[in-house]
Design a protein around this motif. Structure first.
Motif, PDB file in Angstrom:
ATOM      1  N   ILE A  35       0.833  -1.200   0.000  1.00 19.74           N
ATOM      2  CA  ILE A  35       0.000   0.000   0.000  1.00 19.74           C
ATOM      3  C   ILE A  35       0.869   1.251   0.000  1.00 19.74           C
ATOM      4  O   ILE A  35       0.627   2.208  -0.744  1.00 19.74           O
ATOM      5  CB  ILE A  35      -0.945  -0.023   1.214  1.00 19.74           C
ATOM      6  CG1 ILE A  35      -1.955  -1.162   1.065  1.00 19.74           C
ATOM      7  CG2 ILE A  35      -1.662   1.313   1.376  1.00 19.74           C
ATOM      8  CD1 ILE A  35      -2.756  -1.446   2.308  1.00 19.74           C
ATOM      9  N   ARG A  36       1.916   1.247   0.822  1.00 20.24           N
ATOM     10  CA  ARG A  36       2.840   2.381   0.855  1.00 20.24           C
ATOM     11  C   ARG A  36       3.443   2.627  -0.522  1.00 20.24           C
ATOM     12  O   ARG A  36       3.512   3.768  -0.996  1.00 20.24           O
ATOM     13  CB  ARG A  36       3.947   2.110   1.863  1.00 20.24           C
ATOM     14  CG  ARG A  36       5.028   3.185   1.926  1.00 20.24           C
ATOM     15  CD  ARG A  36       6.301   2.642   2.540  1.00 20.24           C
ATOM     16  NE  ARG A  36       6.852   1.558   1.724  1.00 20.24           N
ATOM     17  CZ  ARG A  36       7.808   0.737   2.123  1.00 20.24           C
ATOM     18  NH1 ARG A  36       8.302   0.837   3.350  1.00 20.24           N
ATOM     19  NH2 ARG A  36       8.262  -0.213   1.316  1.00 20.24           N
ATOM     20  N   ASP A  37       3.852   1.562  -1.186  1.00 20.37           N
ATOM     21  CA  ASP A  37       4.538   1.706  -2.472  1.00 20.37           C
ATOM     22  C   ASP A  37       3.619   2.266  -3.549  1.00 20.37           C
ATOM     23  O   ASP A  37       4.022   3.131  -4.337  1.00 20.37           O
ATOM     24  CB  ASP A  37       5.124   0.363  -2.909  1.00 20.37           C
ATOM     25  CG  ASP A  37       6.286  -0.083  -2.036  1.00 20.37           C
ATOM     26  OD1 ASP A  37       6.809   0.755  -1.275  1.00 20.37           O
ATOM     27  OD2 ASP A  37       6.650  -1.271  -2.108  1.00 20.37           O
ATOM     28  N   TYR A  38       2.356   1.793  -3.610  1.00 19.87           N
ATOM     29  CA  TYR A  38       1.498   2.329  -4.672  1.00 19.87           C
ATOM     30  C   TYR A  38       1.109   3.768  -4.382  1.00 19.87           C
ATOM     31  O   TYR A  38       0.938   4.573  -5.309  1.00 19.87           O
ATOM     32  CB  TYR A  38       0.288   1.422  -4.930  1.00 19.87           C
ATOM     33  CG  TYR A  38      -0.984   1.674  -4.149  1.00 19.87           C
ATOM     34  CD1 TYR A  38      -1.751   2.818  -4.344  1.00 19.87           C
ATOM     35  CD2 TYR A  38      -1.465   0.732  -3.231  1.00 19.87           C
ATOM     36  CE1 TYR A  38      -2.928   3.030  -3.644  1.00 19.87           C
ATOM     37  CE2 TYR A  38      -2.635   0.935  -2.541  1.00 19.87           C
ATOM     38  CZ  TYR A  38      -3.365   2.085  -2.744  1.00 19.87           C
ATOM     39  OH  TYR A  38      -4.526   2.296  -2.042  1.00 19.87           O
ATOM     40  N   MET A  39       1.008   4.138  -3.099  1.00 14.09           N
ATOM     41  CA  MET A  39       0.679   5.526  -2.783  1.00 14.09           C
ATOM     42  C   MET A  39       1.818   6.468  -3.150  1.00 14.09           C
ATOM     43  O   MET A  39       1.602   7.578  -3.636  1.00 14.09           O
ATOM     44  CB  MET A  39       0.336   5.669  -1.304  1.00 14.09           C
ATOM     45  CG  MET A  39      -1.000   5.092  -0.928  1.00 14.09           C
ATOM     46  SD  MET A  39      -1.490   5.577   0.739  1.00 14.09           S
ATOM     47  CE  MET A  39      -1.718   7.336   0.526  1.00 14.09           C
ATOM     48  N   THR A  40       3.041   6.051  -2.910  1.00 10.36           N
ATOM     49  CA  THR A  40       4.189   6.927  -3.201  1.00 10.36           C
ATOM     50  C   THR A  40       4.468   7.031  -4.689  1.00 10.36           C
ATOM     51  O   THR A  40       5.208   7.935  -5.111  1.00 10.36           O
ATOM     52  CB  THR A  40       5.442   6.430  -2.466  1.00 10.36           C
ATOM     53  OG1 THR A  40       5.697   5.069  -2.842  1.00 10.36           O
ATOM     54  CG2 THR A  40       5.254   6.495  -0.953  1.00 10.36           C
ATOM     55  N   LYS A  41       3.882   6.157  -5.493  1.00  7.59           N
ATOM     56  CA  LYS A  41       4.096   6.194  -6.940  1.00  7.59           C
ATOM     57  C   LYS A  41       2.901   6.773  -7.691  1.00  7.59           C
ATOM     58  O   LYS A  41       2.861   6.746  -8.921  1.00  7.59           O
ATOM     59  CB  LYS A  41       4.397   4.780  -7.450  1.00  7.59           C
ATOM     60  CG  LYS A  41       5.703   4.197  -6.909  1.00  7.59           C
ATOM     61  CD  LYS A  41       5.881   2.750  -7.316  1.00  7.59           C
ATOM     62  CE  LYS A  41       7.152   2.161  -6.712  1.00  7.59           C
ATOM     63  NZ  LYS A  41       7.311   0.714  -7.016  1.00  7.59           N
ATOM     64  N   THR A  42       1.934   7.305  -6.982  1.00  7.70           N
ATOM     65  CA  THR A  42       0.741   7.862  -7.621  1.00  7.70           C
ATOM     66  C   THR A  42       1.079   9.159  -8.338  1.00  7.70           C
ATOM     67  O   THR A  42       1.710  10.055  -7.749  1.00  7.70           O
ATOM     68  CB  THR A  42      -0.352   8.133  -6.569  1.00  7.70           C
ATOM     69  OG1 THR A  42      -0.732   6.889  -5.967  1.00  7.70           O
ATOM     70  CG2 THR A  42      -1.569   8.774  -7.212  1.00  7.70           C
ATOM     71  N   PRO A  43       0.705   9.311  -9.603  1.00  5.68           N
ATOM     72  CA  PRO A  43       0.953  10.578 -10.311  1.00  5.68           C
ATOM     73  C   PRO A  43       0.292  11.759  -9.609  1.00  5.68           C
ATOM     74  O   PRO A  43      -0.793  11.618  -9.032  1.00  5.68           O
ATOM     75  CB  PRO A  43       0.326  10.324 -11.691  1.00  5.68           C
ATOM     76  CG  PRO A  43       0.293   8.837 -11.842  1.00  5.68           C
ATOM     77  CD  PRO A  43       0.061   8.303 -10.459  1.00  5.68           C
ATOM     78  N   GLU A  44       0.934  12.908  -9.678  1.00  6.09           N
ATOM     79  CA  GLU A  44       0.371  14.108  -9.043  1.00  6.09           C
ATOM     80  C   GLU A  44      -0.781  14.682  -9.850  1.00  6.09           C
ATOM     81  O   GLU A  44      -1.631  15.388  -9.302  1.00  6.09           O
ATOM     82  CB  GLU A  44       1.461  15.166  -8.867  1.00  6.09           C
ATOM     83  CG  GLU A  44       2.544  14.771  -7.874  1.00  6.09           C
ATOM     84  CD  GLU A  44       3.561  15.864  -7.669  1.00  6.09           C
ATOM     85  OE1 GLU A  44       3.411  16.952  -8.292  1.00  6.09           O
ATOM     86  OE2 GLU A  44       4.514  15.670  -6.891  1.00  6.09           O
ATOM     87  N   ARG A  45      -0.797  14.405 -11.159  1.00  4.61           N
ATOM     88  CA  ARG A  45      -1.803  15.014 -12.021  1.00  4.61           C
ATOM     89  C   ARG A  45      -2.130  14.076 -13.172  1.00  4.61           C
ATOM     90  O   ARG A  45      -1.267  13.345 -13.666  1.00  4.61           O
ATOM     91  CB  ARG A  45      -1.279  16.343 -12.571  1.00  4.61           C
ATOM     92  CG  ARG A  45      -2.217  17.088 -13.499  1.00  4.61           C
ATOM     93  CD  ARG A  45      -1.583  18.375 -14.013  1.00  4.61           C
ATOM     94  NE  ARG A  45      -2.403  18.999 -15.040  1.00  4.61           N
ATOM     95  CZ  ARG A  45      -2.370  18.646 -16.337  1.00  4.61           C
ATOM     96  NH1 ARG A  45      -1.560  17.671 -16.730  1.00  4.61           N
ATOM     97  NH2 ARG A  45      -3.140  19.259 -17.216  1.00  4.61           N
ATOM     98  N   PHE A  46      -3.406  14.103 -13.558  1.00  2.00           N
ATOM     99  CA  PHE A  46      -3.880  13.351 -14.716  1.00  2.00           C
ATOM    100  C   PHE A  46      -4.452  14.358 -15.711  1.00  2.00           C
ATOM    101  O   PHE A  46      -5.221  15.251 -15.334  1.00  2.00           O
ATOM    102  CB  PHE A  46      -4.951  12.346 -14.319  1.00  2.00           C
ATOM    103  CG  PHE A  46      -4.493  11.334 -13.297  1.00  2.00           C
ATOM    104  CD1 PHE A  46      -3.944  10.126 -13.692  1.00  2.00           C
ATOM    105  CD2 PHE A  46      -4.598  11.605 -11.928  1.00  2.00           C
ATOM    106  CE1 PHE A  46      -3.520   9.192 -12.750  1.00  2.00           C
ATOM    107  CE2 PHE A  46      -4.175  10.679 -10.989  1.00  2.00           C
ATOM    108  CZ  PHE A  46      -3.630   9.473 -11.394  1.00  2.00           C
ATOM    109  N   ALA A  47      -4.092  14.213 -16.966  1.00  2.00           N
ATOM    110  CA  ALA A  47      -4.549  15.178 -17.965  1.00  2.00           C
ATOM    111  C   ALA A  47      -6.048  15.088 -18.213  1.00  2.00           C
ATOM    112  O   ALA A  47      -6.690  16.083 -18.534  1.00  2.00           O
ATOM    113  CB  ALA A  47      -3.789  14.960 -19.274  1.00  2.00           C
TER     114      ALA A  47
END
Length: 280
Positions: free
Chosen positions: A140-152
Motif C-alpha cells: 500500500i505504501r509503495d502504490y501511494m508513493t508512486k501515484t501521479p500528481e496530475r492526470f490530464a
C-alpha cells in the motif's frame, strides 16, 4: 438520493469539518459506512442506496479525503485522529449505530466498538482483521508513493484506479466511472488529481513496515461481527480470518477479488443487509 452534510470536530488546537453524505430516513436505525485509506464515502453509494429503505445510512469522508478538510500536520493522518473526528460524527447522530468499515474504516470501527459504552451495535469488517502483514502495508505504501500528481483527463485517472484497485473485483464500467468521478479533484491549470491530501502517505513513508497486531483491540470487541474477506486478499490472511471465525465472527468470502471487496455486488449487499437486520 444522497444528502451532503458536515460536522465540526476539534483536533489539537484547530477545528475542522468532517464531510458526510446520508441516505434514508434520519429517524431510522443508523448505519455508518467508513472507507479505506485512499477512498471516500461515495464508494458506499450502491450499498447505501440498497439499505436506505430500512436504515439511515451515513458515509463520511475521513480527514484529508473527499470534501473533508485537509490537516495542516501530516503526522495527524493516523487512526487516533480519525477516531476523534468520527466520535464527533457519532455525537452529532446521538443514537446507536451499526458500522461497516473497509480496511482503515474497519480499523476505526474496531477501535470505537472496543470502547466502553460504545454506540456501535453491530460491526462489519471488510477485509481487515486482528493482524495485518507487513508485506501488505508495504504494498500500500509503495502504490501511494508512486501515484501521479496530475492526470490530464478523467480517462487517465480512471485507468489508474482500474490498475491500483484491480483487487476490488470485477466492477462494471459504470461502477469504475462512479469511483473515478468521486476520486477526482480539478487542479490549477487544468487536469485532475486524486481527491485526497497527498500528505496522507507521509506517515506510511516514515514507518518501517512491520506486522500490525490489532489483537488487543479485537479482543475487546463484544458486539456481533461480520468479517468479509476477498478470496485473494493479502491484507486479511486466511489464518487470521479463520481465527476471527473461531472467536465468533460470522464470515463471508467474496470470490475473484483481493483487498478489498468493493461491496457493490448484489450478493454481498444482500449478506450485509441480512447481518444488519439480524437480531440476537
Amino acid at each position: 438520493m444522497a444528502r451532503q452534510g458536515f460536522v465540526p470536530y476539534l483536533l489539537g488546537t484547530d477545528f475542522h469539518r468532517l464531510a458526510f453524505v446520508e441516505f434514508g430516513n434520519p429517524a431510522a436505525e443508523a448505519v455508518v459506512c467508513v472507507h479505506g485509506l485512499t477512498r471516500t464515502g461515495r464508494d458506499f453509494d450502491p450499498l447505501a442506496e440498497a439499505l436506505a429503505d430500512r436504515f439511515h445510512v451515513i458515509c463520511p469522508d475521513l480527514p484529508g479525503r473527499g470534501k473533508s478538510d485537509w490537516l495542516g500536520d501530516a503526522a495527524l493522518y493516523q487512526p487516533p485522529s480519525y477516531v476523534i473526528a468520527l466520535a464527533h460524527l457519532l455525537a452529532f447522530l446521538n443514537k446507536p449505530v451499526a458500522w461497516v468499515g473497509t480496511s482503515l474504516g474497519g480499523i476505526c470501527g474496531m477501535m470505537i466498538a472496543a470502547a466502553k459504552h460504545t454506540p456501535v451495535t453491530r460491526l462489519v469488517l471488510n477485509d481487515v482483521g486482528a493482524q495485518i502483514p507487513a508485506a501488505a502495508l508495504a504494498r500500500i505504501r509503495d502504490y501511494m508513493t508512486k501515484t501521479p500528481e496530475r492526470f490530464a483527463a478523467m480517462a487517465e485517472l480512471e485507468a489508474h484506479l482500474r490498475m491500483v484497485h484491480a483487487p476490488f473485483g470485477k466492477l462494471s464500467d459504470a461502477q469504475w466511472a462512479h469511483l473515478a468521478r468521486y476520486s477526482a479533484r480539478r487542479t490549477e491549470g487544468g487536469g485532475f488529481a486524486l481527491h485526497y491530501d497527498p500528505k496522507i502517505a507521509e506517515p506510511l513513508r516514515a514507518a518501517i513496515p512491520l506486522d500490525a497486531d490489532l489483537s488487543p483491540i479485537w479482543r475487546q470487541v463484544s458486539v456481533p461481527v461480520l468479517a468479509i474477506r476477498g478470496a485473494e486478499s493479502d491484507l486479511l490472511t486466511e489464518p487470521v480470518f479463520e481465527r476471527m471465525a473461531s472467536d465468533g465472527a460470522a464470515t463471508l468470502t467474496v470470490s475473484e477479488c483481493g483487498h478489498a471487496p468493493a461491496l457493490m455486488d448484489q450478493p454481498t449487499i444482500d449478506a450485509i443487509r441480512a447481518f444488519l437486520e439480524a437480531r440476537g
